[in-house]
Design a protein around this motif. Structure first.
Motif, PDB file in Angstrom:
ATOM      1  N   GLY A 117       0.805  -1.073  -0.052  1.00  0.00           N
ATOM      2  CA  GLY A 117      -0.001  -0.025  -0.017  1.00  0.00           C
ATOM      3  C   GLY A 117       1.074   1.185   0.017  1.00  0.00           C
ATOM      4  N   THR A 118       0.181   2.164  -0.136  1.00  0.00           N
ATOM      5  CA  THR A 118       0.738   3.655   0.020  1.00  0.00           C
ATOM      6  C   THR A 118       0.143   4.696   0.880  1.00  0.00           C
ATOM      7  OG1 THR A 118      -0.347   4.360  -1.970  1.00  0.00           O
ATOM      8  CG2 THR A 118       1.999   3.455  -2.548  1.00  0.00           C
ATOM      9  N   ALA A 119       0.996   5.680   1.327  1.00  0.00           N
ATOM     10  CA  ALA A 119       0.236   6.755   2.052  1.00  0.00           C
ATOM     11  C   ALA A 119       1.105   7.874   1.892  1.00  0.00           C
ATOM     12  CB  ALA A 119       0.109   6.395   3.503  1.00  0.00           C
ATOM     13  N   LEU A 120       0.725   9.109   2.383  1.00  0.00           N
ATOM     14  CA  LEU A 120       1.502  10.204   2.703  1.00  0.00           C
ATOM     15  C   LEU A 120       1.676  10.787   4.109  1.00  0.00           C
ATOM     16  CD1 LEU A 120       0.017  12.755   0.104  1.00  0.00           C
ATOM     17  CD2 LEU A 120       1.820  11.284  -0.017  1.00  0.00           C
ATOM     18  N   PHE A 121       2.796  11.026   4.344  1.00  0.00           N
ATOM     19  CA  PHE A 121       2.926  11.763   5.712  1.00  0.00           C
ATOM     20  C   PHE A 121       3.812  12.916   5.718  1.00  0.00           C
ATOM     21  CE2 PHE A 121       5.553  12.067   9.908  1.00  0.00           C
ATOM     22  CZ  PHE A 121       4.489  12.121  10.524  1.00  0.00           C
ATOM     23  N   GLN A 122       3.341  14.020   6.246  1.00  0.00           N
ATOM     24  CA  GLN A 122       4.030  15.371   5.912  1.00  0.00           C
ATOM     25  C   GLN A 122       4.236  15.525   4.509  1.00  0.00           C
ATOM     26  OE1 GLN A 122       7.417  15.239   8.782  1.00  0.00           O
ATOM     27  NE2 GLN A 122       6.038  15.818  10.473  1.00  0.00           N
ATOM     28  N   GLY A 123       3.174  15.262   3.914  1.00  0.00           N
ATOM     29  CA  GLY A 123       3.199  15.522   2.249  1.00  0.00           C
ATOM     30  C   GLY A 123       4.346  14.557   1.369  1.00  0.00           C
ATOM     31  N   ALA A 124       4.857  13.653   2.100  1.00  0.00           N
ATOM     32  CA  ALA A 124       6.002  12.817   1.596  1.00  0.00           C
ATOM     33  C   ALA A 124       5.248  11.328   1.379  1.00  0.00           C
ATOM     34  CB  ALA A 124       7.537  12.543   2.246  1.00  0.00           C
ATOM     35  N   GLY A 125       5.608  10.550   0.120  1.00  0.00           N
ATOM     36  CA  GLY A 125       4.987   9.298  -0.075  1.00  0.00           C
ATOM     37  C   GLY A 125       5.693   8.229   0.929  1.00  0.00           C
ATOM     38  N   LEU A 126       5.067   7.264   1.207  1.00  0.00           N
ATOM     39  CA  LEU A 126       5.163   6.093   2.157  1.00  0.00           C
ATOM     40  C   LEU A 126       4.695   4.841   1.438  1.00  0.00           C
ATOM     41  CD1 LEU A 126       3.990   6.706   5.900  1.00  0.00           C
ATOM     42  CD2 LEU A 126       6.320   6.861   5.073  1.00  0.00           C
ATOM     43  N   ARG A 127       5.627   4.094   1.573  1.00  0.00           N
ATOM     44  CA  ARG A 127       5.288   2.382   1.019  1.00  0.00           C
ATOM     45  C   ARG A 127       5.129   1.638   2.271  1.00  0.00           C
ATOM     46  NH1 ARG A 127      10.301   1.655  -2.912  1.00  0.00           N
ATOM     47  NH2 ARG A 127      11.027   1.269  -0.966  1.00  0.00           N
ATOM     48  N   ILE A 128       3.936   1.094   2.205  1.00  0.00           N
ATOM     49  CA  ILE A 128       3.440   0.298   3.255  1.00  0.00           C
ATOM     50  C   ILE A 128       3.374  -1.340   2.768  1.00  0.00           C
ATOM     51  CG2 ILE A 128       1.991  -0.370   5.189  1.00  0.00           C
ATOM     52  CD1 ILE A 128       0.999   2.681   4.596  1.00  0.00           C
ATOM     53  N   THR A 129       4.122  -2.357   3.371  1.00  0.00           N
ATOM     54  CA  THR A 129       3.956  -3.686   3.117  1.00  0.00           C
ATOM     55  C   THR A 129       3.861  -4.491   4.309  1.00  0.00           C
ATOM     56  OG1 THR A 129       5.771  -3.161   1.325  1.00  0.00           O
ATOM     57  CG2 THR A 129       5.258  -5.661   1.685  1.00  0.00           C
ATOM     58  N   LEU A 130       2.948  -5.333   4.207  1.00  0.00           N
ATOM     59  CA  LEU A 130       2.404  -6.411   4.960  1.00  0.00           C
ATOM     60  C   LEU A 130       2.827  -7.978   4.539  1.00  0.00           C
ATOM     61  CD1 LEU A 130      -1.319  -5.417   5.976  1.00  0.00           C
ATOM     62  CD2 LEU A 130       0.715  -5.008   7.521  1.00  0.00           C
ATOM     63  N   TYR A 131       3.874  -8.383   5.311  1.00  0.00           N
ATOM     64  CA  TYR A 131       4.233  -9.764   4.954  1.00  0.00           C
ATOM     65  C   TYR A 131       3.803 -10.605   6.143  1.00  0.00           C
ATOM     66  CZ  TYR A 131       7.751  -7.252   2.221  1.00  0.00           C
ATOM     67  OH  TYR A 131       8.583  -6.436   1.309  1.00  0.00           O
ATOM     68  N   PRO A 132       2.655 -11.584   5.928  1.00  0.00           N
ATOM     69  CA  PRO A 132       2.165 -12.653   6.797  1.00  0.00           C
ATOM     70  C   PRO A 132       3.027 -13.812   6.782  1.00  0.00           C
ATOM     71  CG  PRO A 132       0.866 -12.481   4.846  1.00  0.00           C
ATOM     72  CD  PRO A 132       1.752 -11.478   4.556  1.00  0.00           C
ATOM     73  N   GLY A 133       2.794 -14.499   7.844  1.00  0.00           N
ATOM     74  CA  GLY A 133       3.580 -15.476   8.098  1.00  0.00           C
ATOM     75  C   GLY A 133       5.002 -15.695   8.611  1.00  0.00           C
ATOM     76  N   ALA A 134       5.505 -14.369   9.202  1.00  0.00           N
ATOM     77  CA  ALA A 134       6.683 -14.165   9.646  1.00  0.00           C
ATOM     78  C   ALA A 134       6.805 -15.026  10.967  1.00  0.00           C
ATOM     79  CB  ALA A 134       7.065 -12.820   9.818  1.00  0.00           C
ATOM     80  N   PHE A 135       8.022 -15.418  11.141  1.00  0.00           N
ATOM     81  CA  PHE A 135       8.229 -16.308  12.441  1.00  0.00           C
ATOM     82  C   PHE A 135       7.292 -17.274  12.816  1.00  0.00           C
ATOM     83  CE2 PHE A 135      11.057 -12.470  12.719  1.00  0.00           C
ATOM     84  CZ  PHE A 135      12.346 -13.008  12.858  1.00  0.00           C
ATOM     85  N   GLY A 136       7.299 -18.354  12.371  1.00  0.00           N
ATOM     86  CA  GLY A 136       6.188 -19.338  12.586  1.00  0.00           C
ATOM     87  C   GLY A 136       4.909 -18.961  12.352  1.00  0.00           C
ATOM     88  N   LYS A 137       4.481 -18.300  11.370  1.00  0.00           N
ATOM     89  CA  LYS A 137       3.103 -18.174  10.911  1.00  0.00           C
ATOM     90  C   LYS A 137       2.157 -17.277  11.851  1.00  0.00           C
ATOM     91  CE  LYS A 137       3.610 -21.417   7.519  1.00  0.00           C
ATOM     92  NZ  LYS A 137       4.077 -21.004   6.265  1.00  0.00           N
ATOM     93  N   ARG A 138       2.472 -17.067  12.957  1.00  0.00           N
ATOM     94  CA  ARG A 138       1.361 -16.245  13.553  1.00  0.00           C
ATOM     95  C   ARG A 138       1.777 -14.797  13.729  1.00  0.00           C
ATOM     96  NH1 ARG A 138      -0.538 -18.953  19.041  1.00  0.00           N
ATOM     97  NH2 ARG A 138      -1.951 -17.487  18.816  1.00  0.00           N
ATOM     98  N   PHE A 139       2.747 -14.396  13.093  1.00  0.00           N
ATOM     99  CA  PHE A 139       3.198 -13.033  12.937  1.00  0.00           C
ATOM    100  C   PHE A 139       3.107 -12.416  11.598  1.00  0.00           C
ATOM    101  CE2 PHE A 139       4.832 -14.171  17.265  1.00  0.00           C
ATOM    102  CZ  PHE A 139       4.771 -13.035  18.211  1.00  0.00           C
ATOM    103  N   THR A 140       2.720 -11.169  11.627  1.00  0.00           N
ATOM    104  CA  THR A 140       2.740 -10.611  10.340  1.00  0.00           C
ATOM    105  C   THR A 140       3.820  -9.352  10.348  1.00  0.00           C
ATOM    106  OG1 THR A 140       0.332 -10.865   9.668  1.00  0.00           O
ATOM    107  CG2 THR A 140       1.227  -9.205   8.771  1.00  0.00           C
ATOM    108  N   SER A 141       4.580  -9.125   9.418  1.00  0.00           N
ATOM    109  CA  SER A 141       5.622  -8.230   9.543  1.00  0.00           C
ATOM    110  C   SER A 141       4.957  -6.982   8.613  1.00  0.00           C
ATOM    111  CB  SER A 141       7.038  -8.787   8.713  1.00  0.00           C
ATOM    112  OG  SER A 141       7.743  -7.577   8.362  1.00  0.00           O
TER     113      SER A 141
END
Length: 124
Positions: free
Chosen positions: A40-64
């Motif tokens: 995903g994307t967003a803005l913070f203080q007018g600057a662009g941000l990239r946002i990424t969710l990685y499910p299944g981190a560290f034994g499947k119960r965590f999402t990075s």
């Protein structure tokens, strides 16, 4: 470019976008399913941000959750984790900030934020 990375345990659908809507502008993140990588994307203080969710981190119960941009809403992974924990009400973990790629993982301590408080712990 700066980045923040936290790990959210048992992430519920829609929880990240609901949390970040109050922190960022023009949030574009469809987390209505959290079983594959989400970008995903967003803005913070007018600057662009990239946002990424990685499910299944560290034994499947965590999402990075990784946020990358020139300006970020928090100054550290721990500040981000604190905000996430208050909003998501589930265990959140993050690096204490001194780990570098290639360092041995077995000696690494992580911040764990949950109903017991904030503690430095081994991952397992």
């Amino acid at each position: 470019m700066k980045d923040l990375e936290i790990y959210v345990r048992d992430l519920e659908v829609g929880a990240v976008s609901q949390w970040l809507e109050g922190q960022l502008d023009q949030l574009e993140l469809d987390d209505s399913q959290v079983d594959s990588v989400i970008k995903g994307t967003a803005l913070f203080q007018g600057a662009g941000l990239r946002i990424t969710l990685y499910p299944g981190a560290f034994g499947k119960r965590f999402t990075s959750l990784v946020m990358e941009g020139e300006a970020l809403p928090w100054s550290s992974d721990l500040d981000c984790a604190r905000s996430a924990w208050r909003s998501l009400d589930t265990e959140v973990r993050c690096s204490p900030g001194d780990w570098m790629e290639g360092d041995p993982v077995e000696d690494e301590k992580w911040w764990r934020l949950d109903h017991r408080g904030e503690h430095l712990v081994n991952w397992n």
